[in-house]
Design a protein around this motif. Structure first.
Motif, short mmCIF file in Angstrom:
data_model
loop_
_atom_site.label_atom_id
_atom_site.label_comp_id
_atom_site.label_asym_id
_atom_site.label_seq_id
_atom_site.Cartn_x
_atom_site.Cartn_y
_atom_site.Cartn_z
N GLU A 132 31.51 54.16 30.58
CA GLU A 132 31.77 52.88 31.92
C GLU A 132 30.99 53.24 33.49
O GLU A 132 31.18 54.79 33.30
CB GLU A 132 33.09 52.27 31.49
CG GLU A 132 33.76 51.93 30.97
CD GLU A 132 35.63 50.63 31.11
OE1 GLU A 132 34.70 50.02 30.78
OE2 GLU A 132 35.93 51.75 32.20
N THR A 164 33.48 36.74 31.98
CA THR A 164 33.38 37.45 32.73
C THR A 164 34.13 38.45 32.57
O THR A 164 34.55 40.25 32.76
CB THR A 164 33.69 37.23 34.73
OG1 THR A 164 32.28 36.64 34.83
CG2 THR A 164 33.44 38.76 35.05
N LYS A 200 35.89 39.70 29.65
CA LYS A 200 35.84 40.14 28.50
C LYS A 200 34.62 41.15 28.54
O LYS A 200 34.66 42.25 27.84
CB LYS A 200 34.92 39.16 27.48
CG LYS A 200 35.89 38.38 27.21
CD LYS A 200 35.05 37.40 25.95
CE LYS A 200 36.28 36.17 25.43
NZ LYS A 200 35.57 35.26 25.25
N ARG A 201 34.04 41.28 29.88
CA ARG A 201 32.70 42.19 29.97
C ARG A 201 33.44 42.91 31.10
O ARG A 201 32.69 44.24 31.09
CB ARG A 201 31.65 41.40 30.54
CG ARG A 201 31.01 41.04 28.88
CD ARG A 201 30.29 40.11 29.87
NE ARG A 201 29.01 39.80 28.96
CZ ARG A 201 29.42 38.36 28.37
NH1 ARG A 201 30.36 37.64 28.54
NH2 ARG A 201 28.50 37.86 26.59
N ARG A 210 31.56 48.95 34.00
CA ARG A 210 31.53 48.40 32.87
C ARG A 210 30.77 49.00 32.17
O ARG A 210 30.92 50.00 31.88
CB ARG A 210 30.57 47.16 33.70
CG ARG A 210 28.89 47.84 34.38
CD ARG A 210 27.22 47.65 34.87
NE ARG A 210 26.57 48.14 34.89
CZ ARG A 210 25.65 49.45 34.32
NH1 ARG A 210 26.24 49.08 33.34
NH2 ARG A 210 25.03 49.72 34.44
#
Length: 65
Positions: A47, A10, A12-13, A24
């Motif tokens: 994003e 999570t 990393k994302r 995200r």
């Protein structure tokens, strides 16, 4: 109580903004790009905020209460 661990996948994302919003990356940017317009591909770079429905689970995985 032990400390909550961050779910590394999570982390990393997603990222958290200064105001606390969880951001995200957009989907559909990885392959089959030839048929997608340049404008559409350019917009995939931006994003976007996570939906309210997913916010709670992602925040918990990031080690936030």
């Amino acid at each position: 109580m032990p400390k909550m661990k961050t779910h590394r996948g999570t982390a990393k994302r997603f990222r958290v903004t200064g105001s606390g919003k969880i951001m995200r990356a957009k989907a559909y940017k990885s392959h089959i790009l030839a048929k997608k317009s340049q404008k559409r591909k350019r917009n995939f770079r931006k994003e976007t905020a996570v939906t309210k429905a997913d916010n709670k689970v992602i925040a918990r995985n990031l080690g936030r209460r």
